[in-house]
Design an enzyme around this catalytic site. Structure first.
Site, PDB file in Angstrom:
ATOM      1  N   ARG A 106       7.043 -60.372 -32.602  1.00  0.00           N
ATOM      2  CA  ARG A 106       7.340 -59.631 -33.835  1.00  0.00           C
ATOM      3  C   ARG A 106       7.811 -58.199 -33.600  1.00  0.00           C
ATOM      4  NH1 ARG A 106       1.939 -60.589 -36.832  1.00  0.00           N
ATOM      5  NH2 ARG A 106       1.302 -61.185 -34.735  1.00  0.00           N
ATOM      6  N   LYS A 161       5.679 -56.080 -25.162  1.00  0.00           N
ATOM      7  CA  LYS A 161       5.003 -55.325 -26.221  1.00  0.00           C
ATOM      8  C   LYS A 161       4.150 -54.175 -25.697  1.00  0.00           C
ATOM      9  CE  LYS A 161       1.579 -57.103 -28.764  1.00  0.00           C
ATOM     10  NZ  LYS A 161       0.985 -57.872 -29.876  1.00  0.00           N
ATOM     11  N   THR A 198      -6.383 -66.564 -25.650  1.00  0.00           N
ATOM     12  CA  THR A 198      -7.165 -65.453 -25.081  1.00  0.00           C
ATOM     13  C   THR A 198      -8.216 -65.959 -24.080  1.00  0.00           C
ATOM     14  OG1 THR A 198      -8.535 -65.558 -27.074  1.00  0.00           O
ATOM     15  CG2 THR A 198      -6.867 -63.837 -27.000  1.00  0.00           C
ATOM     16  N   TYR A 251      -7.974 -55.289 -25.209  1.00  0.00           N
ATOM     17  CA  TYR A 251      -6.624 -55.777 -25.487  1.00  0.00           C
ATOM     18  C   TYR A 251      -5.607 -54.691 -25.148  1.00  0.00           C
ATOM     19  CZ  TYR A 251      -8.289 -59.777 -28.326  1.00  0.00           C
ATOM     20  OH  TYR A 251      -8.849 -60.930 -28.767  1.00  0.00           O
ATOM     21  N   GLY A 252      -4.547 -55.087 -24.456  1.00  0.00           N
ATOM     22  CA  GLY A 252      -3.498 -54.133 -24.078  1.00  0.00           C
ATOM     23  C   GLY A 252      -2.692 -53.607 -25.242  1.00  0.00           C
ATOM     24  N   GLU A 283     -11.386 -68.434 -36.413  1.00  0.00           N
ATOM     25  CA  GLU A 283     -10.034 -67.876 -36.527  1.00  0.00           C
ATOM     26  C   GLU A 283      -9.503 -68.128 -37.933  1.00  0.00           C
ATOM     27  OE1 GLU A 283      -8.338 -65.977 -34.111  1.00  0.00           O
ATOM     28  OE2 GLU A 283     -10.439 -65.991 -33.573  1.00  0.00           O
ATOM     29  N   ASN A 342      19.778  -5.472 -18.094  1.00  0.00           N
ATOM     30  CA  ASN A 342      20.329  -5.849 -19.392  1.00  0.00           C
ATOM     31  C   ASN A 342      21.579  -6.689 -19.151  1.00  0.00           C
ATOM     32  OD1 ASN A 342      21.591  -5.896 -21.958  1.00  0.00           O
ATOM     33  ND2 ASN A 342      20.402  -4.085 -22.538  1.00  0.00           N
ATOM     34  N   ASN A 391      27.689 -20.600 -10.819  1.00  0.00           N
ATOM     35  CA  ASN A 391      26.818 -20.960  -9.692  1.00  0.00           C
ATOM     36  C   ASN A 391      27.297 -22.196  -8.954  1.00  0.00           C
ATOM     37  OD1 ASN A 391      26.262 -22.484 -12.005  1.00  0.00           O
ATOM     38  ND2 ASN A 391      24.207 -22.988 -11.290  1.00  0.00           N
TER      39      ASN A 391
HETATM   40  C1  UD1 Z   1      -7.306 -62.451 -31.502  1.00  0.00           C
HETATM   41  C2  UD1 Z   1      -8.676 -63.090 -31.785  1.00  0.00           C
HETATM   42  C3  UD1 Z   1      -9.095 -62.795 -33.214  1.00  0.00           C
HETATM   43  C4  UD1 Z   1      -9.116 -61.313 -33.443  1.00  0.00           C
HETATM   44  C5  UD1 Z   1      -7.763 -60.704 -33.118  1.00  0.00           C
HETATM   45  C6  UD1 Z   1      -7.848 -59.203 -33.181  1.00  0.00           C
HETATM   46  C7  UD1 Z   1      -8.808 -65.088 -30.402  1.00  0.00           C
HETATM   47  C8  UD1 Z   1      -8.700 -66.549 -30.371  1.00  0.00           C
HETATM   48  N1  UD1 Z   1      -8.571 -64.489 -31.556  1.00  0.00           N
HETATM   49  O1  UD1 Z   1      -6.386 -63.117 -32.350  1.00  0.00           O
HETATM   50  O2  UD1 Z   1     -10.380 -63.331 -33.448  1.00  0.00           O
HETATM   51  O3  UD1 Z   1      -9.451 -61.047 -34.799  1.00  0.00           O
HETATM   52  O4  UD1 Z   1      -7.373 -61.051 -31.775  1.00  0.00           O
HETATM   53  O5  UD1 Z   1      -6.580 -58.655 -33.003  1.00  0.00           O
HETATM   54  O6  UD1 Z   1      -9.119 -64.488 -29.406  1.00  0.00           O
HETATM   55  N2  UD1 Z   1      -3.161 -62.615 -24.958  1.00  0.00           N
HETATM   56  C9  UD1 Z   1      -2.959 -62.969 -23.651  1.00  0.00           C
HETATM   57  N3  UD1 Z   1      -2.736 -64.280 -23.357  1.00  0.00           N
HETATM   58  C10 UD1 Z   1      -2.711 -65.254 -24.297  1.00  0.00           C
HETATM   59  C11 UD1 Z   1      -2.923 -64.862 -25.639  1.00  0.00           C
HETATM   60  C12 UD1 Z   1      -3.154 -63.547 -25.936  1.00  0.00           C
HETATM   61  O7  UD1 Z   1      -2.968 -62.121 -22.758  1.00  0.00           O
HETATM   62  O8  UD1 Z   1      -2.506 -66.424 -23.932  1.00  0.00           O
HETATM   63  C13 UD1 Z   1      -3.419 -61.210 -25.264  1.00  0.00           C
HETATM   64  C14 UD1 Z   1      -2.338 -60.576 -26.113  1.00  0.00           C
HETATM   65  O9  UD1 Z   1      -1.359 -59.967 -25.314  1.00  0.00           O
HETATM   66  C15 UD1 Z   1      -3.115 -59.548 -26.920  1.00  0.00           C
HETATM   67  C16 UD1 Z   1      -4.510 -60.171 -27.051  1.00  0.00           C
HETATM   68  O10 UD1 Z   1      -4.605 -61.139 -26.022  1.00  0.00           O
HETATM   69  O11 UD1 Z   1      -3.253 -58.328 -26.234  1.00  0.00           O
HETATM   70  C17 UD1 Z   1      -4.724 -60.800 -28.402  1.00  0.00           C
HETATM   71  O12 UD1 Z   1      -3.812 -61.856 -28.580  1.00  0.00           O
HETATM   72  P1  UD1 Z   1      -3.235 -62.236 -29.981  1.00  0.00           P
HETATM   73  O13 UD1 Z   1      -2.343 -63.386 -29.834  1.00  0.00           O
HETATM   74  O14 UD1 Z   1      -2.713 -61.028 -30.650  1.00  0.00           O
HETATM   75  O15 UD1 Z   1      -4.580 -62.728 -30.705  1.00  0.00           O
HETATM   76  P2  UD1 Z   1      -4.791 -62.983 -32.227  1.00  0.00           P
HETATM   77  O16 UD1 Z   1      -4.229 -64.298 -32.568  1.00  0.00           O
HETATM   78  O17 UD1 Z   1      -4.333 -61.817 -32.996  1.00  0.00           O
END
Ligand code: UD1
Ligand code: CA
Length: 455
Positions: free
Chosen positions: A15, A22, A79, A100-101, A152, A376, A385
């Protein structure tokens, strides 16, 4: 006890609509990931692992040289799957902290509060009360308010969707337990992903207590998924910086119109900052400094009682006590002004030292020069230069007066107290005192007649 921090940074960030991963998008000139890394480094006894995927090499290069274990997640299967990739980094008696990054503004104090809630038989989860919890995992509690599980959004039933306590995703737990839970994850859910959030229910079933902790403000745990959220968090960050400046004794004409994209190695009192000023890099600013509108101060040292007038750029330069710069002046790298120097409008100074009390007030270029005190320099003076291949220095000794529109062809030295007549092209050293000028004689033709228009 060691803390193993896992920063999840493998997500693509569709997005953002960007070719840049990102986590490399920036807030205040630092990538989202750098913000998270810097915060995590404030935690003691902490080793950091970054789980990367999309744009892997670029992500690694962006933090090259830092103490990071890099773990690749080749496919983004959730995650939980991301954390599984780092399993070999985790020892049984470590405390594992998941960050989270793409959540850049989390405070170290919040992490510390969370870590305090981890014991041998309990884990800690950072949750947040949200006005609109759409998209977040929901914290399901029993009648006595104990956490049971996280659902979720996409798996939630209607009553679960009404829960306003959201999962930030940030948690901490003992390594041994985590490793066991990770091995039990499956992807039988709406998104067919391995959810890290499923470990909460596993913990509860085993009698491991889930202690929750909350951030001071919800902004701290907001993630960046699109550019609108990125700009929102930039403003949140800038508001925090503006507050810090005002607390330190700085007057901001409008705290919403100043940007700090770096740090202050020290900041004095009674500084006043007009609107649209940008601070970048590491700046040191003394007391009683005035900074005019639309100025950019980058990696510079500004001493006490300095005035930077509107629309000036101070870039990797030093401005000595009591000096005045601008409006519309540009100090480039290695411009060093001593005390009470005046640099006026449309003047550019590069790699030059200017000693006490000297003035370059209008429309000049001073590059690769050593300028003495009490000098001055008239309007339109240029140090030539560069011959197209090499650069050469100009030396102007104490007390010299350089007439307007002089070209000083370097290498050249103007000795003490010399005066150069306006409009001179100076290609040879100028002796001490006296007047030096190079100018064709002015003539007037009395019998000259104006041309007449052809018929
Ligand atoms: C996740 C949480 C949700 C929480 C939300 C907060 C889970 C299943 N859900 O959802 O409960 O409310 O974050 O923002 O954990 N990432 C990876 N590898 C992957 C997937 C994600 O490294 O395979 C990283 C993403 O880069 C990001 C973070 O994990 O930094 C969260 O991933 P994202 O897909 O945004 O999770 P949400 O679906 O938002
Ligand atoms: Ca997210």
């Amino acid at each position: 006890m060691t803390i193993k921090t896992l920063i999840l940074a493998a997500g693509q960030g569709t997005r953002m609509r960007s070719s840049l991963p990102k986590v490399l998008h920036k807030i205040a000139s630092r990538s989202l990931l750098e913000h998270v890394y810097d915060t995590s480094k404030q935690i003691k006894n902490n080793a950091v692992t970054v789980i990367y995927g999309h744009g892997g090499e670029r992500v690694k290069e962006s933090l090259a040289g830092l103490e990071i274990n890099w773990v690749q997640q080749k496919e983004q299967l959730g995650t939980g799957h991301a954390v599984q990739q780092a399993e070999s980094e985790i020892n049984n008696d470590d405390i594992v902290l998941v960050l989270y990054g793409d959540v850049p503004l989390l405070k170290a104090a919040t992490i510390e509060g969370l870590l305090e809630k981890v014991t041998d038989n309990s884990m800690a989860l950072l949750t947040v009360e949200l006005v609109d919890p759409t998209g977040y995992g929901r914290i399901v509690r029993n009648a006595s308010k104990e956490v049971l599980k996280i659902v979720e959004q996409k798996d939630a039933n209607e009553s679960e969707k009404l829960i306003t306590e959201g999962n930030t995703g940030i948690l901490a737990t003992k390594g041994a337990k985590l490793k066991k839970w990770l091995s039990q994850l499956d992807n039988s859910n709406a998104q067919q992903e391995f959810y890290l959030t499923d470990i909460i229910e596993m913990a509860v079933k085993e009698g491991v207590r889930v202690n929750t902790h909350q951030p001071e403000s919800a902004d701290e745990v907001l993630g960046v998924n699109n550019r609108k959220q990125l700009s929102y968090l930039e403003r949140v960050y800038q508001t925090i910086q503006a507050d810090k400046l005002m607390e330190a004794g700085v007057t901001l004409f409008d705290p919403a119109r100043v940007d700090c994209r770096g740090e202050f190695s020290s900041i004095g009192q009674d500084i006043s900052v007009d609107i649209n000023v940008i601070f970048e890099g590491i700046n040191k600013i003394g007391n009683n400094v005035i900074i005019g509108a639309n100025s950019i101060i980058n990696n510079s040292i500004i001493a006490d009682n300095v005035q930077i007038l509107a629309n000036s750029i101070i870039d990797n330069a030093c401005v000595g006590e009591g000096s005045r710069v601008g409006p519309f002046a540009r100090l480039r790298p290695q411009a060093e002004l001593a005390e009470n120097v005046h640099i006026g409008n449309f003047v550019e100074i590069k790699k030059s030292t200017i000693a006490q009390g000297s003035k370059v007030n209008h429309l000049s270029y001073i590059g690769d020069a050593t300028v003495g005190s009490g000098v001055n320099i008239g309007a339109g003076t240029i140090t030539c230069n560069y011959d197209g291949v090499n650069k050469f220095r100009t030396v102007i000794e104490d007390g010299a007066f350089i007439g307007s529109d002089t070209q000083l062809i370097a290498p050249v030295t103007v000795k003490k107290n010399a005066t150069i007549g306006a409009g001179s092209t100076i290609a040879k050293d100028v002796p001490e005192g006296g007047l030096t000028l190079s100018r064709t004689k002015q003539i007037s033709l009395k019998n000259w007649k104006k041309p007449v228009k052809n018929k």
